[in-house]
Each structure stands twice: as structure tokens, then as C-alpha cells.
Design an enzyme around this catalytic site. Structure first.
Site, PDB file in Angstrom:
ATOM      1  N   ARG B  14       0.831  -1.215   0.000  1.00 25.42           N
ATOM      2  CA  ARG B  14       0.000   0.000   0.000  1.00 25.42           C
ATOM      3  C   ARG B  14       0.864   1.264   0.000  1.00 25.42           C
ATOM      4  O   ARG B  14       0.447   2.317  -0.449  1.00 25.42           O
ATOM      5  CB  ARG B  14      -0.999  -0.011   1.171  1.00 25.42           C
ATOM      6  CG  ARG B  14      -0.375  -0.118   2.541  1.00 25.42           C
ATOM      7  CD  ARG B  14      -1.454  -0.320   3.620  1.00 25.42           C
ATOM      8  NE  ARG B  14      -0.896  -0.834   4.846  1.00 25.42           N
ATOM      9  CZ  ARG B  14      -0.940  -0.210   6.022  1.00 25.42           C
ATOM     10  NH1 ARG B  14      -1.519   0.964   6.127  1.00 25.42           N
ATOM     11  NH2 ARG B  14      -0.427  -0.771   7.093  1.00 25.42           N
ATOM     12  N   SER B  41      -4.463   5.118   6.245  1.00 29.99           N
ATOM     13  CA  SER B  41      -4.317   3.646   6.236  1.00 29.99           C
ATOM     14  C   SER B  41      -4.062   3.123   4.838  1.00 29.99           C
ATOM     15  O   SER B  41      -3.452   2.088   4.680  1.00 29.99           O
ATOM     16  CB  SER B  41      -5.547   2.895   6.738  1.00 29.99           C
ATOM     17  OG  SER B  41      -6.159   3.495   7.772  1.00 29.99           O
ATOM     18  N   GLU B  62     -18.632   5.330   0.446  1.00 28.85           N
ATOM     19  CA  GLU B  62     -17.912   4.662  -0.642  1.00 28.85           C
ATOM     20  C   GLU B  62     -18.696   4.631  -1.939  1.00 28.85           C
ATOM     21  O   GLU B  62     -18.123   4.760  -3.028  1.00 28.85           O
ATOM     22  CB  GLU B  62     -17.548   3.227  -0.224  1.00 28.85           C
ATOM     23  CG  GLU B  62     -16.583   3.151   0.967  1.00 28.85           C
ATOM     24  CD  GLU B  62     -17.239   3.332   2.323  1.00 28.85           C
ATOM     25  OE1 GLU B  62     -18.489   3.377   2.376  1.00 28.85           O
ATOM     26  OE2 GLU B  62     -16.516   3.427   3.330  1.00 28.85           O
ATOM     27  N   PHE B  87     -14.517  -2.429   0.960  1.00 34.50           N
ATOM     28  CA  PHE B  87     -15.426  -1.304   0.738  1.00 34.50           C
ATOM     29  C   PHE B  87     -15.298  -0.738  -0.681  1.00 34.50           C
ATOM     30  O   PHE B  87     -16.294  -0.313  -1.258  1.00 34.50           O
ATOM     31  CB  PHE B  87     -15.189  -0.217   1.782  1.00 34.50           C
ATOM     32  CG  PHE B  87     -15.289  -0.729   3.196  1.00 34.50           C
ATOM     33  CD1 PHE B  87     -16.362  -1.538   3.582  1.00 34.50           C
ATOM     34  CD2 PHE B  87     -14.315  -0.437   4.139  1.00 34.50           C
ATOM     35  CE1 PHE B  87     -16.449  -2.032   4.880  1.00 34.50           C
ATOM     36  CE2 PHE B  87     -14.402  -0.933   5.432  1.00 34.50           C
ATOM     37  CZ  PHE B  87     -15.462  -1.731   5.802  1.00 34.50           C
ATOM     38  N   HIS B 113      -5.674  -3.480   1.980  1.00 36.69           N
ATOM     39  CA  HIS B 113      -6.124  -4.464   2.957  1.00 36.69           C
ATOM     40  C   HIS B 113      -6.824  -5.646   2.289  1.00 36.69           C
ATOM     41  O   HIS B 113      -7.879  -6.092   2.719  1.00 36.69           O
ATOM     42  CB  HIS B 113      -7.030  -3.830   4.012  1.00 36.69           C
ATOM     43  CG  HIS B 113      -6.323  -2.820   4.884  1.00 36.69           C
ATOM     44  ND1 HIS B 113      -5.529  -1.820   4.368  1.00 36.69           N
ATOM     45  CD2 HIS B 113      -6.305  -2.660   6.219  1.00 36.69           C
ATOM     46  CE1 HIS B 113      -5.048  -1.089   5.358  1.00 36.69           C
ATOM     47  NE2 HIS B 113      -5.495  -1.577   6.500  1.00 36.69           N
ATOM     48  N   ASP B 121      -8.599  -7.116  12.686  1.00 33.86           N
ATOM     49  CA  ASP B 121      -9.927  -6.555  12.425  1.00 33.86           C
ATOM     50  C   ASP B 121     -10.917  -7.653  12.055  1.00 33.86           C
ATOM     51  O   ASP B 121     -12.123  -7.485  12.201  1.00 33.86           O
ATOM     52  CB  ASP B 121      -9.865  -5.490  11.322  1.00 33.86           C
ATOM     53  CG  ASP B 121      -9.590  -4.099  11.886  1.00 33.86           C
ATOM     54  OD1 ASP B 121      -9.844  -3.889  13.093  1.00 33.86           O
ATOM     55  OD2 ASP B 121      -9.122  -3.235  11.132  1.00 33.86           O
ATOM     56  N   ARG B 171      -2.125  -5.095   3.622  1.00 36.53           N
ATOM     57  CA  ARG B 171      -1.907  -4.227   4.777  1.00 36.53           C
ATOM     58  C   ARG B 171      -0.486  -4.364   5.308  1.00 36.53           C
ATOM     59  O   ARG B 171       0.148  -3.378   5.668  1.00 36.53           O
ATOM     60  CB  ARG B 171      -2.893  -4.599   5.883  1.00 36.53           C
ATOM     61  CG  ARG B 171      -2.705  -3.825   7.171  1.00 36.53           C
ATOM     62  CD  ARG B 171      -3.797  -4.192   8.179  1.00 36.53           C
ATOM     63  NE  ARG B 171      -3.741  -3.363   9.357  1.00 36.53           N
ATOM     64  CZ  ARG B 171      -3.032  -3.649  10.447  1.00 36.53           C
ATOM     65  NH1 ARG B 171      -2.298  -4.746  10.488  1.00 36.53           N
ATOM     66  NH2 ARG B 171      -3.040  -2.836  11.479  1.00 36.53           N
TER      67      ARG B 171
END
Ligand SMILES: Cc1ncc(C[n+]2csc(CCOP(=O)(O)OP(=O)(O)O)c2C)c(N)n1
Lengths: 287, 318
Positions: B14, B41, B62, B87, B113, B121, B171
């Protein structure tokens, strides 16, 4: 009937315990959300210990009220209250977010007693609550449906479809509490994507609106009493709260949205809450 | 080589995405970046701070982001919209299908992610259906880079691939297999290790696991070809057919559900053009859970050991 029916003083004591649980389980998990759970603690504790009609020994009891945490990420407060009410042992809190735990990072209906629906994707809880409220109306069942929402969450358009639905169908068995802490991940809600004026928006969709200090137990009790008295349209309590409430160095800081305290920060927080990590973790592990 | 494999620099894909956006922004005014309350993030923050006037904060919305990006593309912008992959894809599926893909709008969909290595999570945040969903849509292209540099290159390439592109990142920091000078050729898989007994085709973090597996198997006398299939759509049919003809057995490895992902895409090529036995290393039709990233990769059968076992199974069927 709520099985506990706590007084204001008892609720304040319970809320303190919940805050201690939240910090302790987050320190142990080394991951998770701190700020939102602490801002929700007071009004969520009042629901579980005074207003919600539920039976912790029988989570699927058909005559229960339904409570949805549409903000799935506030699991620390959600799980703490379930454990404190007796849905599962307190020691389970120390397994939060670990492999094979029944306490997932975001709530999972199939794992945890007392979780009505799996969540963690924002903007879905109120629609589900609407479905339960509408279904209860069809059945002429007197149950109440509660839904806790975030202010950042209200940026999701799907929330407003549900708000419109509830207004349209006069779902007066439905009550929402908005955790209006004015913080989200990227910063302050008014700067990221303003949701104000909130009260006017809900009113425009035919909801009854109350605005309170959501960290003041007297105001919380007065608002719930009004909600339960009230009949003819859905009601929202806009609870003005402080992110990280109860821990001085977290209060009002968006950076505490999604991170856990380190052991050192946890000790400092627990000291402010009148205990220590050793004391509180042994209470949990013994429970 | 195994020792060398353990010495690789660890970097986040990322971050490659974030740095790729900044480089793009420097040279092309048309680049705009959208984010939905997880700006840092997903590392869109690098671009947001460098080019605030071309950064659009959407709030937590989104579906609106996908369609606002579509509108931006209609006035000549090249929008990259970003959030966690669950998302940016699942949440916006209809917007992506109609406004973006049916119209062939020039929108770049960025999913950080991806996969189970998201960690604590848990299931809600672990994108494991995104490749399947995105590759099912006409006009969509799908890229899953394996490391930091490839993520950066792929991001930069995506700007100039006409129409919708989905790029998936992870991630966690992962071993860096390529370097600054490694070219990225859209649509062309890369043979990282040659071999003739079996071909392991992997994408994302599984490319590293495949190389480790090949190294171990090499010591046991099993000669593995390892292919980094970073572009899943359009798929590199010729490379797959050649691997099937020359090796006679295929193992696919991906951090995704077994149904509909990269392995399925490879199987579609094999059954039509060069049927050979195939084994799948993937998540076996279940949701993930909370845990440490590496712990989860192990628990869900996504480590080099699992690839080794799959190779042994497929060789028996050869
Ligand atoms: C659909 C969706 N988009 C994004 C996220 C990531 N996310 C989790 S919590 C959060 C911020 C929520 O803000 P708010 O409702 O104000 O809660 P608070 O920060 O007060 O805890 C975001 C963006 C998510 N869980 N679901």
C-alpha cells in the site's frame, strides 16, 4: 423489564467498570478501537442496565428488545456490557481479537451470545433495526428496538434510506442514539464531511429529536424516559459526547479512534479510572 | 537461495501505491485521488498532502465515491479512488457495474487491505471475494501486485490503461522481490524461476510463499516453475498454456476465496486450451477471523508448506 433496573448511581459505577474493561481488554489485545467505545459508554451502560428488556441467560428469548450497534467497531464497549450483564464470562474479554476467540474484532452473530447481527461495515445497522421494528409492528409485538450509530457513520447514504423508512412507517418502537463525538478516523467530522445540522435532518424525516450531553447520566436517563413514554414516531437521541471520555490524554483526539493503548498508556488510563492493569486483568480473568 | 529469500527487505504494497500516486501526480495534472476516511491507512495521504487541490475527501461514503469518481472521469480527470478493498469493491458493486464498467469510465479502483493478512480486524475487513467480483465485470482489468515496487509500477501503469482498473494491495509489509528497475508489463505474467515438473502460479503475497516452496521442493528433486501472475484480467493465456504443456501440472496460490479468484481464472484457460491437473491453494469457502496476520495465513492454509503439499498432490495426478 430490565433485569437490573440500576439507579443513576449504580449506572455510574457500572460505567466506570466498563471503561476499565475497555482499557484492559485493548491493552491485552494490542489492537482495536478505544475512542468510540469510551464515548458511548455512559448511554450504552444505561441501556443494558436499566432500559433494555433482555435476559442474559437466554439471549434468544423471543420477547426481548433488540439492540444493534451499527458501529460494529465499538466491540470493546459492546462486549464489556454483554459480559458484565452475564451473557458470557468476563475472562473471555481477555481473548478479544485473538485467534479462535469468540470475541472477533468486529461482532459476529454466530460466535457471541447477545450479538444480534454481524457488523463492521458501517451504515447497515439502522436498516436492520427498521426491519425488526417493522416486523414487530406486523406482529403487534410490543418490543422496542434500539440502534447505536456513529456521527461519521451518518455520512453513509444508506443510513438516510433507513431514516426515511422509519419516518414513513411511523416506527415509534424504534429509538436511535447517535454518538455525536465529532471525531472520525481522518479527523474532525465537520472538516471531513459535515453532518450538521443533525437535529434538523432527522426532524425533516419525521423523527422526534432530543439533544443531550451523552456523557451525563442524569440527562441520559431523562432522555430514555422520554423515549419510552413517547409514541407516534421514531425517536433519535443526539448524544453530544467526547471521544475517549474518561481518559484525559485520549479525550477529543481522533487519533484514538482505532488504536489501543500501550501497556504504559493503559496503566496511566487505569490509574485515572481508579485501578491498575494487574488488579483489573485479574478481576476479568477470575470472572 | 532460500537464505536469500529470508533476507529480503520488508515493505508494504500500500506504500508503493501511495508513492506511485505522488509520482503520477508530479507528471500528470489529470490525476485526482479520492479517499473515504481511511486516507492514511491506504497511504493516499502522501498524495493528499502533496496535491491538496487534487485530493477529494469523501467522508465515509464509498458508493458516492465510486460514482463521484465516474463523474470526474467524464471531465478528463484520471480518478483513483481508494479505501479498504472490501469497501472499494463489495460495497459499491452496482455503482461499479453500471456507472463504471457498463460505461467503460476511466476510473481506477484501489483496494488496500486485501486478503486474510489484514489480521485482527477480522472477517469484515478481510477482502477475499474482491478478485472474483471485479474480474466478473466486462471492461474491468484486475491487477494484484506482489510487492512494494510492483505496486508502485502497477499504480503508475494503471493511469494509462484505458477504462476501469482494479488494483489490490495488502496491509502488512511483505518481502520485496522486485526492485526499482524491474519493469511492469500489464497483462504479462513473469516467470521468476524456471522448472519443468510443475508450475506454481501465484499473485500478491503468495508469490513469495511460492518461491520459498519451490526452493524447498528443489532440494527434494522437484523442479518448480514459479510464475507471478500479477495481471489476472486480461489473463496471460499464452504463458499459462506454455506452463501447462511444458510442466504438465499446475498449482495456483492466492490470498482469496477458492471460488472465482485467480485460480479459477487459470482453470478457465486450462480446461479450454491445455487440460492438466491443477491444485488450488486458497481460502476454502469460509470467512476469516481475527488473529495475527502470519497466524491466519497458517491457519487458513496459505503458507509455503501448503503450496508444497499441493505440489505433491498434483504430481500424483500428473
Ligand atoms: C462501510 C465502511 N466504510 C469504512 C469503514 C472503516 N471505518 C471504521 S470506523 C470508521 C469511522 C467511523 O466514524 P464514527 O462513526 O464517527 O465512529 P467513531 O470514530 O466516533 O468511533 C471508518 C471509516 C467501515 N468500517 N465501514
Amino acid at each position: 423489564m430490565n433485569p437490573f433496573n440500576y439507579s443513576a448511581e449504580q449506572l455510574q459505577a457500572a460505567a466506570l467498570d466498563v471503561r476499565r474493561d475497555i482499557i484492559t481488554m485493548l491493552v491485552e489485545a494490542k489492537s482495536g478501537h478505544t475512542g468510540g467505545p469510551l464515548s458511548c459508554t455512559d448511554f450504552a451502560t444505561a441501556l443494558s442496565f436499566r432500559y433494555l428488556n433482555h435476559k442474559p441467560s437466554e439471549p434468544h428469548w423471543t420477547d426481548r428488545d433488540f439492540l444493534f450497534y451499527s458501529i460494529g467497531h465499538v466491540t470493546p464497549v459492546n462486549y464489556s456490557l454483554l459480559a458484565e450483564c452475564g451473557y458470557f464470562p468476563l475472562k473471555d474479554l481477555m481473548t478479544f481479537r485473538k485467534l479462535n476467540s469468540r470475541l472477533q474484532g468486529h461482532p459476529h452473530r454466530l460466535d457471541t451470545p447477545g450479538i444480534e447481527i454481524s457488523s463492521g461495515s458501517l451504515g447497515q445497522g439502522l436498516s436492520i433495526a427498521c426491519g425488526v421494528a417493522k416486523g414487530s409492528k406486523i406482529d403487534k409485538h410490543p418490543r422496542r428496538v434500539f440502534c447505536i450509530m456513529g456521527d461519521g457513520e451518518l455520512q453513509e447514504g444508506s443510513c438516510w434510506e433507513a431514516v426515511m423508512f422509519a419516518g414513513h412507517y411511523h416506527l415509534d418502537n424504534l429509538g436511535v442514539i447517535v454518538d455525536y463525538n465529532k471525531r472520525q478516523i481522518d479527523g474532525e467530522v465537520p472538516k471531513i464531511m459535515d453532518v450538521a445540522p443533525l437535529a434538523d435532518k432527522w426532524r425533516a424525516f419525521n423523527w422526534q429529536v432530543l439533544e443531550i450531553d451523552g456523557n451525563d447520566m442524569q440527562q441520559i436517563l431523562a432522555a430514555y424516559d422520554e423515549m419510552l413514554r413517547h409514541r407516534d414516531r421514531p425517536m433519535v437521541i443526539i448524544a453530544h459526547t467526547t471521544m475517549g471520555k474518561g481518559v484525559s490524554f485520549m479525550e477529543g483526539k481522533a487519533e484514538w479512534h482505532g488504536k489501543p493503548p500501550t501497556m504504559e498508556q493503559g496503566e496511566q488510563a487505569l490509574q485515572e479510572l481508579g485501578t491498575t492493569y494487574a488488579e483489573w486483568s485479574s478481576r476479568l480473568l477470575a470472572g | 537461495m532460500l537464505k536469500e529469500l529470508t533476507k529480503l527487505e520488508m515493505k508494504k504494497t500500500r506504500e508503493g501505491f501511495g508513492h506511485g500516486l505522488v509520482d503520477l501526480g508530479e507528471k500528470d495534472e489529470r490525476i485526482v485521488v479520492l479517499a473515504a476516511d481511511v486516507t492514511d491507512s491506504v497511504n493516499a495521504g502522501f498524495f493528499a498532502r502533496r496535491f491538496p487541490e487534487r485530493f477529494v475527501q469523501m467522508g465515509i461514503a464509498e458508493q458516492n465515491m465510486a460514482t463521484v469518481a465516474t463523474g470526474l472521469s467524464l471531465v478528463g480527470k484520471i480518478p483513483f479512488y481508494s479505501t479498504y478493498s472490501v469497501f472499494s469493491t463489495c460495497r459499491c458493486m452496482d455503482q461499479i457495474r453500471i456507472s463504471i464498467c457498463y460505461s467503460n469510465a476511466n476510473v481506477k479502483i484501489c483496494g488496500a487491505h486485501g486478503g486474510i493478512s489484514v489480521g485482527q480486524d477480522g472477517a469484515t475487513h478481510q477482502a477475499m471475494e474482491d478478485i472474483a467480483m471485479m474480474r466478473s465485470l466486462p471492461n474491468m482489468k484486475v491487477i494484484v501486485p506482489c510487492d512494494y515496487w510492483q505496486s508502485k509500477r502497477a499504480t503508475m501503469a494503471a493511469a494509462y490503461i484505458d477504462g476501469p482498473v482494479f488494483i489490490r494491495f495488502g496491509r502488512e509489509a511483505v518481502p520485496t522481490l522486485t526492485d526499482e528497475s524491474t519493469p511492469f508489463e500489464f497483462g504479462k505474467g513473469v516467470v521468476l524461476r524456471d522448472g519443468g515438473d510443475v508450475a506454481i502460479i501465484a499473485c500478491g503475497v503468495m508469490v513469495y510463499e511460492a518461491l520459498v516452496a519451490a526452493e524447498v521442493l528443489g532440494k527434494q528433486g522437484i523442479d518448480c516453475r514459479v510464475i507471478n501472475l500479477h495481471t489476472i484480467k486480461p489473463i496471460d493465456r499464452d504463458l499459462i498454456i506454455r506452463a501447462a504443456r511444458e510442466c504438465g501440472a499446475i498449482v495456483t496460490a492466492e490470498e482469496h476465496q477458492v471460488y472465482g479468484g485467480m485460480g479459477s481464472a487459470v482453470a478457465e484457460v486450462l480446461v479450454s486450451h491445455a487440460p492438466v491437473p491443477q491444485e488450488f491453494v486458497a481460502v476454502m469457502d469460509c470467512f476469516g477471523q481475527s488473529g495475527q496476520p502470519d497466524e491466519l495465513l497458517r491457519a487458513y492454509g496459505l503458507k509455503s508448506e501448503d503450496i508444497i503439499a499441493a505440489v505433491k498432490r498434483v504430481l500424483k495426478r500428473k
